[in-house]
Design a protein around this motif. Structure first.
Motif, PDB file in Angstrom:
ATOM      1  N   ARG A 205       0.831  -1.202   0.000  1.00 28.67           N
ATOM      2  CA  ARG A 205       0.000   0.000   0.000  1.00 28.67           C
ATOM      3  C   ARG A 205       0.869   1.258   0.000  1.00 28.67           C
ATOM      4  O   ARG A 205       0.585   2.218  -0.723  1.00 28.67           O
ATOM      5  N   LEU A 206       1.932   1.243   0.794  1.00 29.21           N
ATOM      6  CA  LEU A 206       2.833   2.390   0.837  1.00 29.21           C
ATOM      7  C   LEU A 206       3.558   2.587  -0.491  1.00 29.21           C
ATOM      8  O   LEU A 206       3.696   3.715  -0.968  1.00 29.21           O
ATOM      9  N   VAL A 207       4.014   1.493  -1.088  1.00 32.79           N
ATOM     10  CA  VAL A 207       4.727   1.588  -2.369  1.00 32.79           C
ATOM     11  C   VAL A 207       3.809   2.147  -3.447  1.00 32.79           C
ATOM     12  O   VAL A 207       4.199   3.009  -4.239  1.00 32.79           O
ATOM     13  N   ARG A 208       2.573   1.686  -3.473  1.00 26.01           N
ATOM     14  CA  ARG A 208       1.620   2.176  -4.475  1.00 26.01           C
ATOM     15  C   ARG A 208       1.315   3.653  -4.259  1.00 26.01           C
ATOM     16  O   ARG A 208       1.250   4.436  -5.219  1.00 26.01           O
ATOM     17  N   PHE A 209       1.152   4.040  -3.001  1.00 23.76           N
ATOM     18  CA  PHE A 209       0.902   5.439  -2.677  1.00 23.76           C
ATOM     19  C   PHE A 209       2.062   6.312  -3.143  1.00 23.76           C
ATOM     20  O   PHE A 209       1.867   7.365  -3.767  1.00 23.76           O
ATOM     21  N   GLU A 210       3.289   5.895  -2.855  1.00 30.57           N
ATOM     22  CA  GLU A 210       4.449   6.689  -3.235  1.00 30.57           C
ATOM     23  C   GLU A 210       4.645   6.720  -4.746  1.00 30.57           C
ATOM     24  O   GLU A 210       5.114   7.718  -5.300  1.00 30.57           O
ATOM     25  N   ASN A 211       4.278   5.633  -5.408  1.00 33.19           N
ATOM     26  CA  ASN A 211       4.326   5.609  -6.871  1.00 33.19           C
ATOM     27  C   ASN A 211       3.405   6.690  -7.428  1.00 33.19           C
ATOM     28  O   ASN A 211       3.789   7.471  -8.314  1.00 33.19           O
ATOM     29  N   ALA A 212       2.199   6.743  -6.887  1.00 35.11           N
ATOM     30  CA  ALA A 212       1.245   7.760  -7.333  1.00 35.11           C
ATOM     31  C   ALA A 212       1.754   9.159  -7.011  1.00 35.11           C
ATOM     32  O   ALA A 212       1.647  10.078  -7.833  1.00 35.11           O
ATOM     33  N   ARG A 213       2.312   9.325  -5.825  1.00 35.17           N
ATOM     34  CA  ARG A 213       2.829  10.636  -5.436  1.00 35.17           C
ATOM     35  C   ARG A 213       3.912  11.108  -6.407  1.00 35.17           C
ATOM     36  O   ARG A 213       3.908  12.255  -6.852  1.00 35.17           O
ATOM     37  N   GLY A 214       4.831  10.225  -6.744  1.00 39.81           N
ATOM     38  CA  GLY A 214       5.890  10.601  -7.678  1.00 39.81           C
ATOM     39  C   GLY A 214       5.353  10.982  -9.040  1.00 39.81           C
ATOM     40  O   GLY A 214       5.817  11.943  -9.665  1.00 39.81           O
ATOM     41  N   ARG A 215       4.363  10.237  -9.512  1.00 40.84           N
ATOM     42  CA  ARG A 215       3.778  10.545 -10.822  1.00 40.84           C
ATOM     43  C   ARG A 215       2.990  11.846 -10.790  1.00 40.84           C
ATOM     44  O   ARG A 215       2.991  12.610 -11.759  1.00 40.84           O
ATOM     45  N   ALA A 225      -1.142  16.863 -14.815  1.00 37.42           N
ATOM     46  CA  ALA A 225      -1.194  15.418 -14.994  1.00 37.42           C
ATOM     47  C   ALA A 225      -2.629  14.948 -14.872  1.00 37.42           C
ATOM     48  O   ALA A 225      -3.362  15.403 -14.008  1.00 37.42           O
ATOM     49  N   GLY A 226      -3.047  14.043 -15.743  1.00 36.43           N
ATOM     50  CA  GLY A 226      -4.382  13.493 -15.643  1.00 36.43           C
ATOM     51  C   GLY A 226      -4.452  12.497 -14.509  1.00 36.43           C
ATOM     52  O   GLY A 226      -3.683  11.531 -14.454  1.00 36.43           O
ATOM     53  N   LEU A 227      -5.347  12.718 -13.548  1.00 36.28           N
ATOM     54  CA  LEU A 227      -5.444  11.829 -12.390  1.00 36.28           C
ATOM     55  C   LEU A 227      -5.809  10.408 -12.793  1.00 36.28           C
ATOM     56  O   LEU A 227      -5.338   9.446 -12.185  1.00 36.28           O
ATOM     57  N   ALA A 228      -6.635  10.264 -13.802  1.00 38.45           N
ATOM     58  CA  ALA A 228      -7.028   8.921 -14.233  1.00 38.45           C
ATOM     59  C   ALA A 228      -5.821   8.144 -14.730  1.00 38.45           C
ATOM     60  O   ALA A 228      -5.636   6.966 -14.399  1.00 38.45           O
ATOM     61  N   ALA A 229      -4.957   8.797 -15.509  1.00 34.86           N
ATOM     62  CA  ALA A 229      -3.762   8.129 -16.028  1.00 34.86           C
ATOM     63  C   ALA A 229      -2.795   7.801 -14.897  1.00 34.86           C
ATOM     64  O   ALA A 229      -2.184   6.725 -14.880  1.00 34.86           O
ATOM     65  N   VAL A 230      -2.648   8.724 -13.950  1.00 33.90           N
ATOM     66  CA  VAL A 230      -1.770   8.481 -12.806  1.00 33.90           C
ATOM     67  C   VAL A 230      -2.273   7.288 -12.002  1.00 33.90           C
ATOM     68  O   VAL A 230      -1.490   6.424 -11.579  1.00 33.90           O
ATOM     69  N   ALA A 231      -3.571   7.228 -11.784  1.00 33.15           N
ATOM     70  CA  ALA A 231      -4.155   6.150 -10.996  1.00 33.15           C
ATOM     71  C   ALA A 231      -3.857   4.786 -11.613  1.00 33.15           C
ATOM     72  O   ALA A 231      -3.395   3.868 -10.933  1.00 33.15           O
ATOM     73  N   ALA A 237      -7.289   1.007  -9.278  1.00 32.72           N
ATOM     74  CA  ALA A 237      -8.321   0.566 -10.213  1.00 32.72           C
ATOM     75  C   ALA A 237      -8.757   1.709 -11.121  1.00 32.72           C
ATOM     76  O   ALA A 237      -8.958   1.514 -12.321  1.00 32.72           O
ATOM     77  N   ASP A 238      -8.891   2.900 -10.551  1.00 29.23           N
ATOM     78  CA  ASP A 238      -9.316   4.067 -11.325  1.00 29.23           C
ATOM     79  C   ASP A 238      -9.062   5.321 -10.497  1.00 29.23           C
ATOM     80  O   ASP A 238      -8.525   5.258  -9.389  1.00 29.23           O
ATOM     81  N   GLN A 239      -9.471   6.467 -11.046  1.00 30.33           N
ATOM     82  CA  GLN A 239      -9.232   7.745 -10.363  1.00 30.33           C
ATOM     83  C   GLN A 239      -9.961   7.806  -9.025  1.00 30.33           C
ATOM     84  O   GLN A 239      -9.422   8.328  -8.039  1.00 30.33           O
ATOM     85  N   ALA A 240     -11.170   7.274  -8.968  1.00 32.74           N
ATOM     86  CA  ALA A 240     -11.925   7.298  -7.715  1.00 32.74           C
ATOM     87  C   ALA A 240     -11.212   6.492  -6.631  1.00 32.74           C
ATOM     88  O   ALA A 240     -11.180   6.888  -5.456  1.00 32.74           O
ATOM     89  N   HIS A 241     -10.642   5.362  -7.040  1.00 32.68           N
ATOM     90  CA  HIS A 241      -9.897   4.527  -6.092  1.00 32.68           C
ATOM     91  C   HIS A 241      -8.685   5.292  -5.558  1.00 32.68           C
ATOM     92  O   HIS A 241      -8.407   5.292  -4.345  1.00 32.68           O
ATOM     93  N   LEU A 242      -7.968   5.966  -6.442  1.00 31.63           N
ATOM     94  CA  LEU A 242      -6.825   6.777  -6.030  1.00 31.63           C
ATOM     95  C   LEU A 242      -7.246   7.846  -5.030  1.00 31.63           C
ATOM     96  O   LEU A 242      -6.606   8.029  -3.981  1.00 31.63           O
ATOM     97  N   THR A 243      -8.312   8.557  -5.334  1.00 35.06           N
ATOM     98  CA  THR A 243      -8.769   9.632  -4.458  1.00 35.06           C
ATOM     99  C   THR A 243      -9.199   9.100  -3.096  1.00 35.06           C
ATOM    100  O   THR A 243      -8.890   9.698  -2.056  1.00 35.06           O
ATOM    101  N   ARG A 244      -9.910   7.964  -3.072  1.00 37.40           N
ATOM    102  CA  ARG A 244     -10.326   7.366  -1.794  1.00 37.40           C
ATOM    103  C   ARG A 244      -9.114   6.992  -0.951  1.00 37.40           C
ATOM    104  O   ARG A 244      -9.078   7.230   0.262  1.00 37.40           O
ATOM    105  N   GLU A 245      -8.120   6.401  -1.584  1.00 34.74           N
ATOM    106  CA  GLU A 245      -6.939   5.973  -0.842  1.00 34.74           C
ATOM    107  C   GLU A 245      -6.167   7.172  -0.295  1.00 34.74           C
ATOM    108  O   GLU A 245      -5.671   7.151   0.833  1.00 34.74           O
ATOM    109  N   TRP A 246      -6.056   8.230  -1.099  1.00 36.90           N
ATOM    110  CA  TRP A 246      -5.366   9.440  -0.624  1.00 36.90           C
ATOM    111  C   TRP A 246      -6.100  10.059   0.546  1.00 36.90           C
ATOM    112  O   TRP A 246      -5.482  10.527   1.490  1.00 36.90           O
ATOM    113  N   ARG A 247      -7.419  10.096   0.485  1.00 39.01           N
ATOM    114  CA  ARG A 247      -8.184  10.637   1.612  1.00 39.01           C
ATOM    115  C   ARG A 247      -7.943   9.803   2.861  1.00 39.01           C
ATOM    116  O   ARG A 247      -7.778  10.334   3.966  1.00 39.01           O
TER     117      ARG A 247
END
Length: 273
Positions: A205-215, A225-231, A237-247
């Motif tokens: 979970r931490l590695v995925r979070f940091e991957n997204a942060r770097g992108r 940057a397009g959030l959907a592409a970053v996610a 799974a998608d932009q909504a998943h990224l946003t939920r995890e960041w929150r």
């Protein structure tokens, strides 16, 4: 624990992923949010001690001359009044044992003074203050780290642990990582907990979070940057998943964090809240 988004550099010392000068800037009021991290970080302010606390954890505030933070899934607040400059470095999980002489598991979810974790480095903050330039400070830190490597570097199976972390980083399923390593999931969990102080799933979970942060940061520096592409690129799974995890992990959205860092990001159809 993360540095300001525009302060990242790469260091050549083994097990060191970042070695950088930082300046929180007067505009920030000397306050910075340290995000969840899969690394061990060391923050050494130039002059006055640093105040640090886990957000949402009453009673955790401490005033330390130099801060060591282990792997963590929480957000920290770092406050540095007066002079807002210093030195910041990140060690890979293996670097805690190899360079400081303690396993990352002893530091997980913790903040401590560098002098308590590595007594041989107790005088490093004062030595850094006496340096007149960044090249001098960097050289001093590198010499101390290499001395630690010579003292502690042969205490762990670096090759085996490196392979374990690579397997976990290469898949979203713990069972798949265990299979690629030729071990059971229980054995993998035991090794990771013993060395890192987190579960394999938490590490992923931490590695995925940091991957997204770097992108996100790279995209923002490039003009957006397009959030959907970053996610998708980061394994969500998608932009909504990224946003939920960041929150869940930061209490903020990706775009909210980028704004706080003075950056901007595009959503799939314009700037997202």
């Amino acid at each position: 624990m993360s540095a300001p988004a525009d302060q990242l550099t790469t260091a050549p010392v083994p097990f060191v992923t970042t070695l950088s000068a930082y300046d929180l800037g007067q505009g920030s009021g000397g306050v910075h949010r340290g995000l969840p991290s899969s690394t061990v970080s060391i923050t050494i302010p130039e002059d006055d001690p640093l105040e640090i606390a886990w957000i949402g954890r009453p009673g955790s505030r401490r005033r330390l001359r130099a801060v060591v933070a282990g792997l963590h899934l929480s957000v920290a607040e770092l406050r540095q009044q007066g002079c807002t400059r210093g030195v910041w470095l990140r060690l890979s999980p293996l670097g805690a044992r190899a360079l400081l002489g303690v396993p990352a598991s002893e530091l997980a979810g913790q903040i401590a003074d560098l002098a308590d974790v590595a007594p041989q480095m107790a005088d490093l903050p004062e030595r850094l203050t006496a340096c007149r330039s960044w090249p001098q400070r960097r050289a001093l830190v590198e010499r101390r780290l290499l001395a630690g490597l010579a003292r502690h570097g042969d205490r762990a199976d670096h090759g085996g642990l490196r392979a374990t972390l690579a397997a976990l980083s290469g898949t979203g399923r713990v069972q798949d990582a265990a299979r690629s390593l030729g071990c059971s999931r229980r054995h993998l969990s035991s090794v990771v907990r013993t060395e890192l102080g987190v579960t394999p799933k938490e590490y992923q979970r931490l590695v995925r979070f940091e991957n997204a942060r770097g992108r996100l940061v790279a995209g923002a520096r490039a003009g957006g940057a397009g959030l959907a592409a970053v996610a998708v690129a980061a394994g969500f799974a998608d932009q909504a998943h990224l946003t939920r995890e960041w929150r869940a992990m930061t209490g903020d959205t990706p775009t909210g964090w980028l704004r706080a860092e003075g950056l901007a990001v595009r959503g799939s159809s314009g700037l997202q809240p």
